[in-house]
Design a protein around this motif. Structure first.
Motif, PDB file in Angstrom:
ATOM      1  N   GLU A   1       0.795  -1.224   0.000  1.00 45.38           N
ATOM      2  CA  GLU A   1       0.000   0.000   0.000  1.00 45.38           C
ATOM      3  C   GLU A   1       0.829   1.276   0.000  1.00 45.38           C
ATOM      4  OE1 GLU A   1      -1.665   0.702   4.270  1.00 45.38           O
ATOM      5  OE2 GLU A   1      -1.944  -1.420   3.791  1.00 45.38           O
ATOM      6  N   ASP A   2       2.093   1.244   0.429  1.00 47.60           N
ATOM      7  CA  ASP A   2       2.964   2.417   0.295  1.00 47.60           C
ATOM      8  C   ASP A   2       4.274   1.993  -0.366  1.00 47.60           C
ATOM      9  OD1 ASP A   2       3.916   0.948   2.403  1.00 47.60           O
ATOM     10  OD2 ASP A   2       4.410   2.684   3.663  1.00 47.60           O
TER      11      ASP A   2
ATOM     12  N   LYS B   1       1.404   2.354   7.991  1.00 48.89           N
ATOM     13  CA  LYS B   1       0.032   2.143   7.557  1.00 48.89           C
ATOM     14  C   LYS B   1      -0.466   3.369   6.797  1.00 48.89           C
ATOM     15  CE  LYS B   1      -3.596  -0.461   7.292  1.00 48.89           C
ATOM     16  NZ  LYS B   1      -3.571  -1.554   6.323  1.00 48.89           N
ATOM     17  N   TYR B   2      -0.940   3.166   5.552  1.00 50.85           N
ATOM     18  CA  TYR B   2      -1.286   4.281   4.669  1.00 50.85           C
ATOM     19  C   TYR B   2      -2.792   4.406   4.449  1.00 50.85           C
ATOM     20  CZ  TYR B   2      -1.051   7.432   0.646  1.00 50.85           C
ATOM     21  OH  TYR B   2      -1.208   8.497  -0.214  1.00 50.85           O
ATOM     22  N   ILE B   3      -3.499   3.260   4.454  1.00 52.91           N
ATOM     23  CA  ILE B   3      -4.924   3.267   4.148  1.00 52.91           C
ATOM     24  C   ILE B   3      -5.612   2.200   4.996  1.00 52.91           C
ATOM     25  CG2 ILE B   3      -4.757   1.607   2.259  1.00 52.91           C
ATOM     26  CD1 ILE B   3      -7.016   4.714   2.241  1.00 52.91           C
ATOM     27  N   ARG B   4      -6.850   2.429   5.358  1.00 49.15           N
ATOM     28  CA  ARG B   4      -7.575   1.468   6.185  1.00 49.15           C
ATOM     29  C   ARG B   4      -7.910   0.203   5.396  1.00 49.15           C
ATOM     30  NH1 ARG B   4      -9.325   3.134  11.117  1.00 49.15           N
ATOM     31  NH2 ARG B   4      -9.144   5.362  11.556  1.00 49.15           N
TER      32      ARG B   4
ATOM     33  N   LYS C   1       0.040  13.977  -0.356  1.00 49.38           N
ATOM     34  CA  LYS C   1      -1.170  14.051   0.454  1.00 49.38           C
ATOM     35  C   LYS C   1      -1.873  15.390   0.291  1.00 49.38           C
ATOM     36  CE  LYS C   1      -2.897  13.450   5.174  1.00 49.38           C
ATOM     37  NZ  LYS C   1      -2.556  13.132   6.574  1.00 49.38           N
TER      38      LYS C   1
ATOM     39  N   ASN D   1      -6.289  12.458   1.823  1.00 52.12           N
ATOM     40  CA  ASN D   1      -6.386  11.181   2.549  1.00 52.12           C
ATOM     41  C   ASN D   1      -6.641  11.419   4.033  1.00 52.12           C
ATOM     42  OD1 ASN D   1      -6.362   8.416   2.967  1.00 52.12           O
ATOM     43  ND2 ASN D   1      -4.132   8.280   3.058  1.00 52.12           N
TER      44      ASN D   1
ATOM     45  N   ARG E   1      -6.917   8.303   6.743  1.00 48.37           N
ATOM     46  CA  ARG E   1      -6.465   7.116   5.983  1.00 48.37           C
ATOM     47  C   ARG E   1      -7.650   6.367   5.345  1.00 48.37           C
ATOM     48  NH1 ARG E   1      -2.654   4.246  10.359  1.00 48.37           N
ATOM     49  NH2 ARG E   1      -4.732   4.091  11.272  1.00 48.37           N
ATOM     50  N   GLN E   2      -8.646   7.154   4.872  1.00 45.02           N
ATOM     51  CA  GLN E   2      -9.810   6.546   4.251  1.00 45.02           C
ATOM     52  C   GLN E   2     -10.087   7.125   2.867  1.00 45.02           C
ATOM     53  OE1 GLN E   2     -13.217   5.554   6.984  1.00 45.02           O
ATOM     54  NE2 GLN E   2     -12.215   7.035   8.318  1.00 45.02           N
TER      55      GLN E   2
END
Length: 815
Positions: free
Chosen positions: A283-284, A314-317, A377, A415, A418-419
């Motif tokens: 994800e990243d 952690k970049y996104i849920r 971002k 973002n 993170r959603q």
């Protein structure tokens, strides 16, 4: 050496110019010279070959074939592309009336013959296998050569039967499961586009059902196996068709029996299905990351092993990924799901790059690896808007020219939480000046100013309550938008507005969107000056428009764009349709008893259609707009009313300067003359052409001629029982339509277009009782420049411009 092709003779005759010579003569003369230069372009030939005939023109004639007019034009364009490089006439047009041929090619019959054979081969793609191309060279003076190519198309070959022979039973079932989707059908012509389309359809069908390795190379199209010449397969799927055409050359109505077959490949895995083993989401992802590095890269497995997540931070849920990744472990490979995953993740706008790789895990299973490179971002944008109107008395209470400048600044967080939630803050600051020496004594230099703040929050999901019927299966995103604004019209009023609305936008199909807003609220407060209160008291209609208002209701909008619909002679074609509808005070939301004292009750809708055809050096644009508002009271709130004029509407009038109906115009210099209404009808026509390329690929000077037709009206009479010239009556429509014609110039810098338009009113609604409003501006040769460009305190010329002429300056094309 220079040669002028054709002749151009002229002489001057002394014509007495009298002060009474009318603008009609000027208009006719201008039109004559435009037509003359457009239709009789001057052609210059430079550096001709010594003592050799040289090529100056190619023409084409089509005989036979099943073509309509547009299809025949398309065929001619196809034939032009088949000319050998040594048989092409290279023409440059630096000006729209000037053609230059530099170093014309020496004519050679061999190259003409090669071109003719290529044309015959090109017709195979259209199913004309017996086409014959010939040429005739005409030498006018022993040197200049004009070549005419004649194509006799013959009969088009039609499909007699179409069958399939796949070596795997499952492939056979998939190939024949949907007869309606087939592209090659009985009695249709056999064309190259049709063959390629059918092959692509089969490949997509197979790959959507697990055949991951299947390609177009496994398919071959065979023709009529009763002919011995076609029983042996070749590597070219079209070679069989050509052989068949030769065998059927004598038939009056050639037909063909076709069969699509699978050629067993050397690699048998191409004919087996694959399923998905694991799905890895990086994800990243950073280019160069080691996939097997477990020290720097963290790993997380979602419930039931649906996704294996790897990340630095952690970049996104997880929920967002599960919702937007269409593939799952254990499913058969599906190409449609593969591309849908890429589309969903790219639409989020938080990744700079979305790449999905496939790796074979074992004999018939695949691992899917999603490499997601994060984007920035935060995003920051700024833009500058400029406007100028030379006769905007109607929008300027003090009667001077107007120059406006506005700055737009926005900041976006792409973002939040993170959603993939996007929040955009925007600020707009604008000011409008009274310019020119015509500004009345005592008038301030500032006419109006504006300060606006907007905020929008976009969620990557849909509001479930709005998922009705087919909308449940359509992708979409929801939003909350707020706006607060302060507008000061000096010496008149201060306007304060606040609005909030929420809804969902659905992507119905490519370039088709539907937006539903179940909640829309706007609060408007106006602080009027004493002088403006006097104006309102003298104009009953304004009494209902310029009041404090509260809007509470619902709205919806639809838009569709059809791009690149090819026209035979154009580069592309575009059609745009847009529709909006809104209401206040009638829906369940609008009936909520809040601020009832100032609540506006109305229904309003509008539609707009645009059509544009772009040619190499010219373009034609058509626009039609219709809007109507039905108020429960006398009129719509003024900020919801329609208006015409300005640089993007009726360009012969300043903004808010036309209408209402045949209502008389206020005298020159009137304090307040804004014209707004409940109904608007408008049509715009514009022909654009290139004048000169000042800096190649950077700056082009373009011109335009245009005509605008339209007006605005009220739905109800401001004085019941008495005829109101501002009220719409269908029987008065023709008389009350306004019309202007004009010309303009555009400096096209590729990234921005600077535009100047000059519009003359030729049909004035306020004069509807005289000759239905038709009246050409009273221009004479002796006073053209004086009336158009004289500055200073000459009220007569300024009054003339106010009544007949408008000059606008804008950024970008008008529509």
């Amino acid at each position: 050496m220079y040669t002028f092709y054709g002749s151009f003779a002229y002489h001057f005759t002394k014509i007495p110019v009298t002060p009474g010579m009318s603008f009609r003569i000027l208009a006719i003369a201008s039109a004559f010279f435009i037509v003359l230069f457009s239709s009789c372009a001057v052609r210059i030939i430079k550096n001709v070959p010594e003592n050799k005939p040289y090529l100056i023109e190619n023409s084409f004639d089509i005989k036979g074939g099943n073509f309509n007019v547009l299809e025949k034009e398309a065929v001619i364009k196809r034939l032009e592309t088949q000319l050998d490089d040594s048989a092409v006439v290279k023409i440059k047009s630096p000006l729209f009336f000037l053609d230059i041929i530099k170093k014309p090619i020496a004519f050679d019959t061999g190259y003409a013959g090669i071109s003719a054979r290529s044309m015959e081969g090109s017709m195979y793609a259209l199913g004309y296998y017996n086409a014959i191309a010939t040429y005739n060279a005409d030498t006018t003076d022993g040197k200049k050569v004009k070549v005419k190519y004649t194509l006799t198309a013959g009969k088009q070959t039609l499909i007699d039967t179409m069958s399939y022979r796949m070596v795997v039973p499952n492939l056979q079932d998939l190939a024949t499961s949907d007869p309606g989707a087939r592209i090659l059908k009985k009695d249709l012509p056999i064309t190259k586009a049709g063959v390629l389309g059918e092959i692509n359809r089969l490949v997509d069908t197979f790959r959507n059902n697990g055949y991951y390795k299947f390609t177009a190379a496994e398919l071959k199209l065979r023709g009529d196996t009763t002919i011995a010449a076609l029983t042996q397969l070749s590597n070219d799927p079209f070679e069989q068709l050509e052989l068949l055409a030769q065998a059927q050359a004598q038939r009056d109505s050639p037909t063909i029996k076709l069969q699509m077959v699978v050629v067993p490949p050397e690699d048998s895995s191409r004919l087996q299905t694959y399923s998905i083993k694991d799905i890895y989401v990086l994800e990243d992802y950073r280019p160069g990351d080691d996939f097997f590095d477990t020290t720097k890269i963290k790993q997380l497995i979602t419930r039931r092993g649906k996704l294996i997540l790897r990340f630095h931070e952690k970049y996104i849920r997880n929920g967002f990924l599960l919702k937007n990744i269409a593939m799952r472990p254990g499913d058969l490979y599906n190409q449609k799901d593969y591309y849908q995953t890429i589309t969903n993740l790219s639409r989020a706008g938080i990744w700079q790059s979305v790449n999905v790789k496939t790796e074979e895990a074992d004999s018939n299973r695949l691992n899917m690896i999603l490499e997601l490179i994060p984007g920035k971002k935060f995003g920051f944008e700024t833009s500058l808007e400029l406007s100028y109107s030379a006769t905007s008395v109607s929008s300027n209470p003090l009667g001077a020219n107007l120059f406006g400048v506005a700055v737009n600044v926005s900041l976006t967080n792409r973002n939040i939480g993170r959603q993939a939630i996007r929040m955009t803050h925007g600020i707009r600051a604008g000011i409008e000046f009274n310019s020119g020496t015509g500004r009345p004594k005592g008038a301030g230099i500032v006419n109006s100013d504006e300060l606006t703040y907007t905020n929008s929050v976009v969620f990557p999901g849909k509001v479930r309550l709005l998922e009705i019927g087919a909308l449940k299966n359509k992708p979409g995103e929801s939003f909350i938008a707020t706006r607060a604004s302060v507008v000061n019209r000096f010496s008149l009023f201060n306007l304060y507005t606040f609005s909030i609305n929420l809804g969902t936008t659905y992507e119905l199909a490519k370039n088709k969107k539907l937006t539903l807003r179940p909640f829309n609220a706007e609060l408007i407060y106006i602080n009027k000056s004493d002088s403006f209160n006097k104006i309102v008291a003298a104009n009953p209609f304004l009494r209902y428009s310029y009041t404090n208002s509260f809007i509470l209701g619902m709205s919806a909008s639809y838009s569709s764009i059809y791009n690149n619909l090819r026209h035979p002679l154009s580069l592309n074609k575009e059609r745009t349709f847009r529709a909006n509808i809104e209401e206040s005070g009638f829906s369940p939301i609008g009936l909520i008893p809040i601020v009832n004292k100032h609540k506006s009750r109305y229904v309003k809708g509008d539609v707009e259609y645009k059509y544009k055809v772009q040619y190499r050096n010219t373009a034609f644009v058509f626009r039609a707009f219709a809007g109507i508002g039905l108020p429960r009271d006398t009129s719509l709130p003024f900020f919801k009313q329609f208006f015409g004029g300005g640089s993007n509407s009726m360009r012969g009038w300043p903004i808010r300067g036309i209408g209402r109906g045949s209502q008389p115009r206020a005298p020159f210099g009137t304090i307040f003359n804004d014209r707004t209404g409940d109904i608007q009808l408008e049509t715009n026509l514009e022909y654009r052409y290139d004048i000169a390329r000042i800096i190649p690929n950077t700056l082009t000077l373009r011109g335009a001629v245009f005509a605008d037709i339209g007006n605005i009206w009220n739905v109800k009479s401001s004085t019941p029982g008495i005829k109101d010239p501002a009220q719409f009556k269908f029987k008065e429509l023709y008389r009350e339509l306004g019309m202007n014609v004009g010309t303009g110039f555009r400096l096209d810098f590729n990234y921005v277009v600077v535009r100047v338009d000059l519009g003359f009113r030729v049909k004035r609604p306020e004069l509807a009782d005289t000759n239905a409003g038709w009246k050409l501006p009273p221009l004479q040769f002796g006073d053209v420049f004086q009336k158009l460009f004289t500055r200073g305190a000459n009220d007569e010329n300024r009054r003339w411009r106010y009544e007949n002429f408008n000059l606008t300056f804008g950024i970008g094309y008008p529509f």
